[in-house]
Design a protein around this motif. Sequence first.
Motif, PDB file in Angstrom:
ATOM      1  N   ALA A   1       0.827  -1.215   0.000  1.00 28.70           N
ATOM      2  CA  ALA A   1       0.000   0.000   0.000  1.00 28.70           C
ATOM      3  C   ALA A   1       0.860   1.264   0.000  1.00 28.70           C
ATOM      4  CB  ALA A   1      -0.922   0.003   1.221  1.00 28.70           C
ATOM      5  N   MET A   2       2.071   1.182   0.556  1.00 32.86           N
ATOM      6  CA  MET A   2       2.930   2.352   0.706  1.00 32.86           C
ATOM      7  C   MET A   2       3.980   2.477  -0.400  1.00 32.86           C
ATOM      8  SD  MET A   2       1.737   3.891   3.242  1.00 32.86           S
ATOM      9  CE  MET A   2       0.505   3.534   4.491  1.00 32.86           C
ATOM     10  N   GLU A   3       3.826   1.743  -1.444  1.00 28.08           N
ATOM     11  CA  GLU A   3       4.784   1.810  -2.552  1.00 28.08           C
ATOM     12  C   GLU A   3       4.859   3.251  -3.093  1.00 28.08           C
ATOM     13  OE1 GLU A   3       5.746  -0.383  -6.834  1.00 28.08           O
ATOM     14  OE2 GLU A   3       4.008  -0.971  -5.637  1.00 28.08           O
ATOM     15  N   GLY A   4       6.052   3.781  -3.136  1.00 26.58           N
ATOM     16  CA  GLY A   4       6.254   5.131  -3.657  1.00 26.58           C
ATOM     17  C   GLY A   4       6.090   6.236  -2.626  1.00 26.58           C
ATOM     18  N   GLU A   5       5.585   5.917  -1.441  1.00 21.36           N
ATOM     19  CA  GLU A   5       5.401   6.940  -0.411  1.00 21.36           C
ATOM     20  C   GLU A   5       6.732   7.242   0.269  1.00 21.36           C
ATOM     21  OE1 GLU A   5       2.771   8.588   0.059  1.00 21.36           O
ATOM     22  OE2 GLU A   5       1.178   7.403  -0.884  1.00 21.36           O
ATOM     23  N   ARG A   6       6.990   8.528   0.538  1.00 15.11           N
ATOM     24  CA  ARG A   6       8.252   8.930   1.150  1.00 15.11           C
ATOM     25  C   ARG A   6       8.115   9.186   2.653  1.00 15.11           C
ATOM     26  NH1 ARG A   6      11.855   6.779  -0.687  1.00 15.11           N
ATOM     27  NH2 ARG A   6      13.231   8.211   0.443  1.00 15.11           N
ATOM     28  N   MET A   7       6.877   9.337   3.133  1.00 15.06           N
ATOM     29  CA  MET A   7       6.641   9.538   4.567  1.00 15.06           C
ATOM     30  C   MET A   7       5.522   8.590   5.003  1.00 15.06           C
ATOM     31  SD  MET A   7       6.828  13.707   4.875  1.00 15.06           S
ATOM     32  CE  MET A   7       6.603  13.656   6.648  1.00 15.06           C
ATOM     33  N   ILE A   8       5.880   7.633   5.834  1.00 16.32           N
ATOM     34  CA  ILE A   8       4.932   6.599   6.262  1.00 16.32           C
ATOM     35  C   ILE A   8       4.668   6.734   7.762  1.00 16.32           C
ATOM     36  CG2 ILE A   8       4.536   4.114   6.490  1.00 16.32           C
ATOM     37  CD1 ILE A   8       6.393   3.713   4.080  1.00 16.32           C
ATOM     38  N   HIS A   9       3.417   6.773   8.114  1.00 16.66           N
ATOM     39  CA  HIS A   9       3.004   6.836   9.521  1.00 16.66           C
ATOM     40  C   HIS A   9       2.187   5.588   9.834  1.00 16.66           C
ATOM     41  CE1 HIS A   9       0.672   9.166  12.906  1.00 16.66           C
ATOM     42  NE2 HIS A   9       1.392   8.154  13.370  1.00 16.66           N
ATOM     43  N   ILE A  10       2.614   4.816  10.833  1.00 19.86           N
ATOM     44  CA  ILE A  10       1.917   3.588  11.227  1.00 19.86           C
ATOM     45  C   ILE A  10       1.394   3.742  12.645  1.00 19.86           C
ATOM     46  CG2 ILE A  10       2.122   1.096  11.618  1.00 19.86           C
ATOM     47  CD1 ILE A  10       4.523   1.159   9.646  1.00 19.86           C
ATOM     48  N   ILE A  11       0.100   3.507  12.824  1.00 19.46           N
ATOM     49  CA  ILE A  11      -0.489   3.472  14.160  1.00 19.46           C
ATOM     50  C   ILE A  11      -0.606   2.011  14.560  1.00 19.46           C
ATOM     51  CG2 ILE A  11      -2.513   4.004  15.565  1.00 19.46           C
ATOM     52  CD1 ILE A  11      -3.072   6.365  13.745  1.00 19.46           C
TER      53      ILE A  11
ATOM     54  N   GLY B   1       1.470  15.177   4.129  1.00 16.26           N
ATOM     55  CA  GLY B   1       2.399  14.380   3.326  1.00 16.26           C
ATOM     56  C   GLY B   1       2.591  12.962   3.822  1.00 16.26           C
ATOM     57  N   GLU B   2       2.083  12.651   5.017  1.00  9.40           N
ATOM     58  CA  GLU B   2       2.214  11.299   5.546  1.00  9.40           C
ATOM     59  C   GLU B   2       1.136  10.381   4.980  1.00  9.40           C
ATOM     60  OE1 GLU B   2       4.190  11.511  10.012  1.00  9.40           O
ATOM     61  OE2 GLU B   2       1.999  11.604   9.800  1.00  9.40           O
ATOM     62  N   ALA B   3       1.524   9.175   4.631  1.00 15.94           N
ATOM     63  CA  ALA B   3       0.571   8.127   4.252  1.00 15.94           C
ATOM     64  C   ALA B   3       0.357   7.258   5.483  1.00 15.94           C
ATOM     65  CB  ALA B   3       1.111   7.296   3.098  1.00 15.94           C
ATOM     66  N   LEU B   4      -0.893   7.065   5.865  1.00 18.65           N
ATOM     67  CA  LEU B   4      -1.206   6.405   7.128  1.00 18.65           C
ATOM     68  C   LEU B   4      -1.550   4.932   6.949  1.00 18.65           C
ATOM     69  CD1 LEU B   4      -1.747   6.655  10.207  1.00 18.65           C
ATOM     70  CD2 LEU B   4      -4.127   7.211   9.613  1.00 18.65           C
ATOM     71  N   ALA B   5      -0.981   4.112   7.832  1.00 23.87           N
ATOM     72  CA  ALA B   5      -1.344   2.691   7.923  1.00 23.87           C
ATOM     73  C   ALA B   5      -1.720   2.400   9.371  1.00 23.87           C
ATOM     74  CB  ALA B   5      -0.182   1.797   7.488  1.00 23.87           C
TER      75      ALA B   5
ATOM     76  N   SER C   1      -8.437   8.861   7.473  1.00 24.76           N
ATOM     77  CA  SER C   1      -8.152   8.516   6.061  1.00 24.76           C
ATOM     78  C   SER C   1      -6.960   7.576   5.893  1.00 24.76           C
ATOM     79  CB  SER C   1      -7.904   9.795   5.238  1.00 24.76           C
ATOM     80  OG  SER C   1      -8.962  10.715   5.390  1.00 24.76           O
ATOM     81  N   PRO C   2      -6.954   6.435   6.572  1.00 25.57           N
ATOM     82  CA  PRO C   2      -5.823   5.514   6.410  1.00 25.57           C
ATOM     83  C   PRO C   2      -5.764   4.929   4.995  1.00 25.57           C
ATOM     84  CG  PRO C   2      -7.603   4.457   7.628  1.00 25.57           C
ATOM     85  CD  PRO C   2      -7.994   5.894   7.471  1.00 25.57           C
ATOM     86  N   LYS C   3      -4.556   4.832   4.478  1.00 25.13           N
ATOM     87  CA  LYS C   3      -4.389   4.225   3.158  1.00 25.13           C
ATOM     88  C   LYS C   3      -4.615   2.726   3.242  1.00 25.13           C
ATOM     89  CE  LYS C   3      -1.527   4.728  -0.924  1.00 25.13           C
ATOM     90  NZ  LYS C   3      -0.276   5.311  -1.498  1.00 25.13           N
ATOM     91  N   VAL C   4      -4.220   2.135   4.359  1.00 26.98           N
ATOM     92  CA  VAL C   4      -4.488   0.714   4.592  1.00 26.98           C
ATOM     93  C   VAL C   4      -4.614   0.476   6.092  1.00 26.98           C
ATOM     94  CG1 VAL C   4      -2.052  -0.018   4.728  1.00 26.98           C
ATOM     95  CG2 VAL C   4      -3.814  -1.650   4.000  1.00 26.98           C
TER      96      VAL C   4
END
Length: 470
Positions: free
Chosen positions: A150-160, A239-243, A326-329
């Motif tokens: 799900a985070m392919e290509g994302e440069r800032m990843i936030h995981i809860i 800019g963070e993608a959330l998982a 709005s989590p990406k996954v």
Amino acid sequence: MAGMFNGEGSSSVTSSPLQLFPWSLSPGIGSPYPFLRELKSEERGLCLIHLLLACANQVAIGNIENANVGLEQISHLASPDGDTMQRIAAYFTEALADRILKSWPGLHKALNSTKILSVPEEILAQRLFFELCPFLKLAYVITNQAIIEAMEGERMIHIIDFKSCEPAQWINLLQTLKDRPDGPPHVRITGIHEQKEVLEQMAVRLTEEAEKWDIPFQFTPVVSKLENLDLESLRVKTGEALAVSSVLELHTILATDDDKTKTSPSASKNLQKLLRMKQRTLGEWLETDSLQVFSSSPDSASVCSPSGLNPSQKMNSFLNALWGLSPKVMVITEQESNLNGSGLMERVLEALNFYAALFDCLESTVSRSSIERQRVEKMLLGEEIKNIIACEGAERRERHEKLEKWIVRFESVGFGRVGLSYNSMFLGNRLLQSNGYDGYKIKEENGFLFICWQDRPLFSVSAWGFQRQS
């Protein structure tokens, strides 16, 4: 007086304890001990099932005298270091006895005032379960693969991370991310746990690993129980993608608005059928009658609409707030069992089936004399059984539900399904094969994965994504 209670199950004012418990195991004339020594393991297991169900029914209707007779009889057969059914019986009788004691709050509090399960013991039990059985390893591998895809290509990843206590999961993820062709992304993990020291240990371990691999990393600890968590305070930066990762934790939020104990006609009918059934081996019972019992339980009925769910305003509010982030996954692992029923007998029947499989896993891979196995069974599985059977209301946190009910909950608040890929299943199967985990399987169904012991699904893994509502 006790025989006058008429609630869950069935009872008669003229029923005597010996009529309710056909096996007379008390010492005296015609002592049963020679007979007990001659019982084969499966015969003893079937005997224990009969006695447990009869005893649970007496507890459910409030007949303490008969329940006491049942507990005494079971004590001659049960053992925390015996075979699978003996061990299960030991923890189920402890749970039933604890439920009885709760009728006298002062007595119960006095007997348990010094029995405190320390945080190190709890974490140790979870760690031993992680090491002895592959279930958590598989959940972590599948979760990480879904996040990576799900985070392919994302440069800032936030995981809860709900109930953040196992660094091995995220060390594996960091190892994968460090090998990205364009360099590792910035990773921020927000760890949720009710114990500050657990989060401190997580932060130290993960920060060390990230520095070793030169990965930009931040660990944000949040000391809180999941049900008290303010999701709006977990702000996602621009800019963070959330998982989101939840492994065997989301069910603790479930709490019905009306949790009055009651029984269903089918539960009582199934109990009477079990008490009348002819002698057969434990294996035959688990393959035939148990399946009929559990498939006809109200809690295991097919869920096609929200009307099949226990209402939970707290869960609905929590999931709506989670959707608002709005989590990406979002990857959810839960027990594949229906243990959120309001009736005691429903929960006893389902718990016997579910935990028999878990104890059987340990029986097949770890020796009976293993201290590590005994710790897992007592401090982890035994405590879960006690919570399911002895507790009610907000105190009952182990409210497992099958995936079919979680699907309804997630979709009703706007989450969309994210199918788990072939790679997730491949990595899981490779883990099983490379470590010689015989008897364990992974099954795929409609993009969801089920982790099984033999052919019995014990845990489900599902992935979900933010879906904008029209």
